[in-house]
Write an enzyme that holds these catalytic residues in place. Structure first.
Site, short mmCIF file in Angstrom:
data_model
loop_
_atom_site.label_atom_id
_atom_site.label_comp_id
_atom_site.label_asym_id
_atom_site.label_seq_id
_atom_site.Cartn_x
_atom_site.Cartn_y
_atom_site.Cartn_z
N SER A 103 0.84 -1.19 0.00
CA SER A 103 0.00 0.00 0.00
C SER A 103 0.89 1.25 0.00
O SER A 103 1.73 1.40 -0.87
CB SER A 103 -0.96 -0.04 1.20
OG SER A 103 -1.91 0.99 1.12
N GLU A 199 -1.01 -3.42 -7.69
CA GLU A 199 -2.28 -3.69 -7.00
C GLU A 199 -2.89 -2.36 -6.63
O GLU A 199 -2.21 -1.34 -6.63
CB GLU A 199 -2.03 -4.55 -5.75
CG GLU A 199 -1.08 -3.95 -4.73
CD GLU A 199 -1.71 -2.96 -3.75
OE1 GLU A 199 -2.96 -2.94 -3.64
OE2 GLU A 199 -0.98 -2.19 -3.13
N HIS A 269 -4.83 -5.38 -1.42
CA HIS A 269 -5.73 -5.08 -0.30
C HIS A 269 -6.80 -6.17 -0.19
O HIS A 269 -8.00 -5.93 -0.35
CB HIS A 269 -6.36 -3.71 -0.49
CG HIS A 269 -5.40 -2.57 -0.32
ND1 HIS A 269 -4.43 -2.27 -1.25
CD2 HIS A 269 -5.25 -1.67 0.69
CE1 HIS A 269 -3.74 -1.21 -0.83
NE2 HIS A 269 -4.22 -0.84 0.34
#
Length: 295
Positions: A103, A199, A269
């Site tokens: 992230s 991602e 996630h």
């Protein structure tokens, strides 16, 4: 016993319980866990003001634990990139520290590779993963095996059309939004012939397409051996889509680049995720629909 420090470099921890649960679970797995003194600091949406979070990162780097795991992502590391002591972080890596996360941690991992060439690890966050009420078996098992050196490869199912693909290169990438925000900055590593993985979360397919096309138009995709898509999670369809979805987005990106674009990497996630190296050479092999990423 392997030392592991939890610290908060980005978003605020609204509650301490998930991080404390993570510490308890990680301790039960055999890690010697400590929590940084500023881990529960709060300032607006951040885990403390910029100076507090910068000092926390430098404090962890100085102590050089075996593993430095962020409590959560969110946003905040981009604010610190121009002030981070990259040489200090590199010395911690040389002393054995593995910086782990995903992230918003993409910013730190990209900067570390760009400024020093040092590797890190893409893997779980403390509160967001080990602090979940229900923790699956794959995530902690994969993490523990990776940190012990036992894990040398991960496998996943991809789409048809890539049977026989073999590619070798440096594995790099991460959160697509963070990634594209660094393009054109000093914190962007110049990786050629690499394996780029991405991602994201809460990003509609058209926004994912736009970011991937930005990387294509900047020449990034063409310089890679392959692009591997992880989870693009928690997006909501729009009445304007009229059949445009993630599959259509991938087809569009594939139509403009000769670089293979694979899907199916269990990372992002989502509750189940693998742990894999960042900034290290890997080999990607595909047999029918079975993909293997080894290092």
């Amino acid at each position: 016993m392997t030392s592991l420090t939890l610290y908060t470099p980005s978003g605020v921890l609204l509650k301490a319980a998930p991080a404390r649960m993570a510490a308890k679970r990680l301790s039960a797995l055999g890690f010697d866990v400590s929590i940084d003194e500023a881990a529960f600091s709060k300032q607006q949406r951040f885990g403390g003001d910029d100076d507090t979070r910068l000092e926390a990162i430098h404090r962890v780097a100085t102590s050089a634990p075996s593993i430095a795991m962020a409590t959560r992502g969110g946003y905040g590391l981009t604010r610190l990139l121009d002030r981070l002591d990259w040489k200090k972080l590199k010395r911690s890596v040389d002393r054995g520290t593995r910086w782990v996360g995903y992230s918003d941690l993409t910013a730190l991992q990209m900067g570390l590779l760009a400024h020093t060439g040092a590797p890190s690890w893409c893997g779980p966050l403390a509160a967001d993963d080990f602090g979940r009420e229900a923790l699956d078996d794959v995530t902690p098992d994969c993490f523990c095996e990776a940190m012990s050196g036992e894990l040398e490869a991960i496998g996943f199912r991809t789409e048809v059309g890539f049977d026989g693909l073999q590619a070798k290169g440096v594995l790099w990438g991460g959160n697509l939004t963070v990634l594209t925000s660094l393009l054109g900055t000093p914190h962007w590593p110049q990786v050629k012939g690499g394996i780029l993985f991405v991602e994201d979360v809460n990003e509609h397919p058209y926004r994912v397409e736009r970011m991937l096309l930005q990387l294509h138009q900047a020449g990034v995709l063409a310089r890679q051996k392959a692009v591997v898509l992880g989870a693009i999670s928690d997006w909501k369809p729009s009445p304007m889509d009229r059949g445009y979805d993630m599959k259509a987005m991938v087809a569009q990106v594939r139509s403009v680049t000769k670089t293979p674009v694979l899907t199916g990497l269990p990372f992002g996630h989502v509750s189940t995720k693998v742990t894999m190296p960042f900034g290290r050479p890997v080999t990607l092999l595909v047999e029918q629909r079975n993909a293997l990423l080894g290092w």
